[in-house]
Design a protein around this motif. Structure first.
Motif, PDB file in Angstrom:
ATOM      1  N   GLU A   6       0.834  -1.208   0.000  1.00  0.00           N
ATOM      2  CA  GLU A   6       0.000   0.000   0.000  1.00  0.00           C
ATOM      3  C   GLU A   6       0.871   1.262   0.000  1.00  0.00           C
ATOM      4  O   GLU A   6       0.583   2.231  -0.707  1.00  0.00           O
ATOM      5  CB  GLU A   6      -0.945   0.007   1.208  1.00  0.00           C
ATOM      6  CG  GLU A   6      -2.078  -0.993   1.114  1.00  0.00           C
ATOM      7  CD  GLU A   6      -2.963  -0.780  -0.108  1.00  0.00           C
ATOM      8  OE1 GLU A   6      -3.279   0.399  -0.430  1.00  0.00           O
ATOM      9  OE2 GLU A   6      -3.328  -1.777  -0.753  1.00  0.00           O
ATOM     10  N   GLU A  10       0.993   4.082  -2.953  1.00  0.00           N
ATOM     11  CA  GLU A  10       0.779   5.498  -2.670  1.00  0.00           C
ATOM     12  C   GLU A  10       1.955   6.342  -3.181  1.00  0.00           C
ATOM     13  O   GLU A  10       1.741   7.405  -3.784  1.00  0.00           O
ATOM     14  CB  GLU A  10       0.604   5.716  -1.162  1.00  0.00           C
ATOM     15  CG  GLU A  10       0.276   7.147  -0.805  1.00  0.00           C
ATOM     16  CD  GLU A  10       0.059   7.331   0.700  1.00  0.00           C
ATOM     17  OE1 GLU A  10       0.249   8.487   1.153  1.00  0.00           O
ATOM     18  OE2 GLU A  10      -0.273   6.381   1.401  1.00  0.00           O
ATOM     19  N   ASN A  14       1.804   9.251  -6.060  1.00  0.00           N
ATOM     20  CA  ASN A  14       2.307  10.617  -5.848  1.00  0.00           C
ATOM     21  C   ASN A  14       3.357  10.995  -6.888  1.00  0.00           C
ATOM     22  O   ASN A  14       3.361  12.124  -7.381  1.00  0.00           O
ATOM     23  CB  ASN A  14       2.875  10.752  -4.431  1.00  0.00           C
ATOM     24  CG  ASN A  14       1.786  10.740  -3.373  1.00  0.00           C
ATOM     25  OD1 ASN A  14       0.636  11.086  -3.640  1.00  0.00           O
ATOM     26  ND2 ASN A  14       2.137  10.332  -2.158  1.00  0.00           N
TER      27      ASN A  14
END
Length: 132
Positions: A6, A10, A14
């Motif tokens: 996870e 992420e 980004n």
């Protein structure tokens, strides 16, 4: 492992978002300060790119100058050799119009002041490519 996955997803999201923003996309989500910061980052990156470009151009110019100086040196030596052979009555200089290999000049050293053709000839033949 699931938690690491996870975090990696992420981070990937980004980074992709930052790339899109630097490409001029996805700017609606940015506030004023974020846009100012993005402009500063892009300006800094552009400055580095320009510095690298000028360094590469400088290297190419230096290389070209070295090649030119080498060509000038070869030309100078050929002119000196040409002048020396012109003064020597044992040499005959012949220029031809070129052909497939480009213009050439032949310096013929004649041992008995005659150019012999065929077997047992007594002349030395040297050709030089002419620099245009």
């Amino acid at each position: 492992m699931q938690e690491n996955l996870e975090k990696a997803k992420e981070a990937n999201f980004n980074i992709r978002k930052q790339i899109r923003q630097r490409m001029g996309e996805c700017l609606n989500d940015l506030g004023y300060q974020e846009m100012v910061h993005l402009i500063e980052n892009i300006d800094a990156a552009l400055k580095l790119i320009r510095e690298r470009k000028y360094k590469v151009l400088g290297n190419q110019i230096d290389t070209s100058k070295k090649k030119f100086r080498n060509a000038e040196e070869v030309h100078r030596k050929l002119v000196l050799d040409f002048d020396a052979r012109q003064d020597d009555p044992h040499y005959g200089l012949v220029e031809n119009g070129g052909g497939g290999g480009g213009p050439r000049m032949a310096a013929v050293h004649m041992r008995d002041h005659r150019l012999h053709c065929g077997s047992g000839g007594t002349s030395d033949l040297t050709t030089f490519a002419l620099i245009e």
